[in-house]
Design an enzyme around this catalytic site. Sequence first.
Site, mmCIF file in Angstrom:
data_model
loop_
_atom_site.group_PDB
_atom_site.id
_atom_site.type_symbol
_atom_site.label_atom_id
_atom_site.label_comp_id
_atom_site.label_asym_id
_atom_site.label_seq_id
_atom_site.Cartn_x
_atom_site.Cartn_y
_atom_site.Cartn_z
ATOM 1 N N GLN A 72 0.887 -1.603 -0.021
ATOM 2 C CA GLN A 72 0.220 -0.337 -0.101
ATOM 3 C C GLN A 72 0.614 1.364 0.237
ATOM 4 O O GLN A 72 0.040 1.982 0.638
ATOM 5 C CB GLN A 72 -1.042 -0.111 1.414
ATOM 6 C CG GLN A 72 -2.038 -0.836 1.197
ATOM 7 C CD GLN A 72 -3.096 -0.595 0.154
ATOM 8 O OE1 GLN A 72 -3.162 0.503 -0.371
ATOM 9 N NE2 GLN A 72 -3.585 -1.668 -0.880
ATOM 10 N N SER A 73 1.912 0.939 -0.594
ATOM 11 C CA SER A 73 2.854 2.165 -0.263
ATOM 12 C C SER A 73 2.336 3.842 -0.955
ATOM 13 O O SER A 73 1.598 3.431 -2.221
ATOM 14 C CB SER A 73 4.093 1.627 -1.087
ATOM 15 O OG SER A 73 4.845 2.518 -1.154
ATOM 16 N N ASN A 74 2.141 4.827 -0.995
ATOM 17 C CA ASN A 74 1.824 5.766 -1.219
ATOM 18 C C ASN A 74 2.876 6.469 -2.495
ATOM 19 O O ASN A 74 2.774 7.535 -3.656
ATOM 20 C CB ASN A 74 1.670 7.160 -0.137
ATOM 21 C CG ASN A 74 0.503 6.702 0.950
ATOM 22 O OD1 ASN A 74 -0.407 6.561 -0.035
ATOM 23 N ND2 ASN A 74 0.970 6.795 2.330
ATOM 24 N N ALA A 76 4.967 4.550 -3.901
ATOM 25 C CA ALA A 76 5.081 4.203 -5.221
ATOM 26 C C ALA A 76 3.857 4.401 -6.068
ATOM 27 O O ALA A 76 4.233 4.569 -7.179
ATOM 28 C CB ALA A 76 5.094 2.397 -4.854
#
Length: 341
Positions: A72-74, A76
Amino acid sequence: MKHPDKVTLGFFPTPLTKLENLSKKLGYQLFIKRDDLTGLAFGGNKTRKLEYLIADALYKHSKAVVTIGAAQSNHARQTAAAAKKYGLDVHLLLFKPEPEQYDGNLLIDMFLGAKVHWIDRNKLYEQQLRVLGALKDCYGQNPYFIPMGGSNEIGIWGYIDAIDEIKTQIELLGIDIDYIVFASSSGGTQTGMIIGKKLFDLKAQLIGIEIDKNMYPDKSLEQHILNTAKYAIDEFELPITVTSDDINIIKDYDSAGYGIVTDLEKNAIYTMAENEGILLDPVYTGRAFGGMLDMLEKGYFPKGSSILFWHTGGQPGLFAYKDDLFEKTEIGKDNLHILND
Ligand SMILES: *Cc1c(COP(=O)(O)O)cnc(C)c1O
């Protein structure tokens, strides 16, 4: 003093507004800086860093960008959008396990055409080298590598600029800000702010709320901030010094572990939404604002202080974490059911 180049990705300055209802309720002067509204594919703090990182990738004639993060990387998600805007391929090395449902940030990564490689966080370095090697064969050159959170000597310029931006806003609005509170994780935001505070002589004290106690396996967050600041000071001949006295990190709110939603985050999200109509995220800003609310309650800030919460984005995570944040039965009983009988 040297200054790296940048491209345009976001809309600046982001708004700075007063939290009117919470100020009244809590008895402090509370403000918010809306970096959730940078405008790049749902926005967030990585947009500022990526303006510098993508410029560097283009300068180096890269054809593809590679970065790392949680599922859930913002970071990325914003990297994928930034790379696509400038015609670059994007490869994301995301930590296993691969979720069954592609939701929140990961769903947006798919819309943006990112290629995802699922890697084992415990073998991060080894697997990263393997993927980078394969991509070099594929593109005939090294792809442009962006470290976790974009927190290196290039990315931090986004938050050096941000301090210049907020100093101007504070003057234009004729307000005083005594403290700036924000979520600190890979440390690039905090490093840029610390350097910016010195370069632009900002009065406010900077308070980072640590989000991930295990961010760097081999060093503390302070150490990373110090190293990155020293490196940038040398590289860009900045007329300042940074020591550990400049780094204020609150570590009281990270014990549940990264991405674990507790009552602290949940309460922060509902408090901000119900009083101000502003959405926080479950992983970063929920934890940081939850910490700030707790610090206010415990009297950490002198009475009458003026405190700004720097919103760093992350709202797509609300959808991916919906089961931790909301149970239908909780609100059902108080709601009107006029048409339900
Ligand atoms: C990455 C991120 C942060 C932390 O910023 P760092 O520069 O990594 O310390 C805070 N909030 C959100 C929403 C983020 O995505």
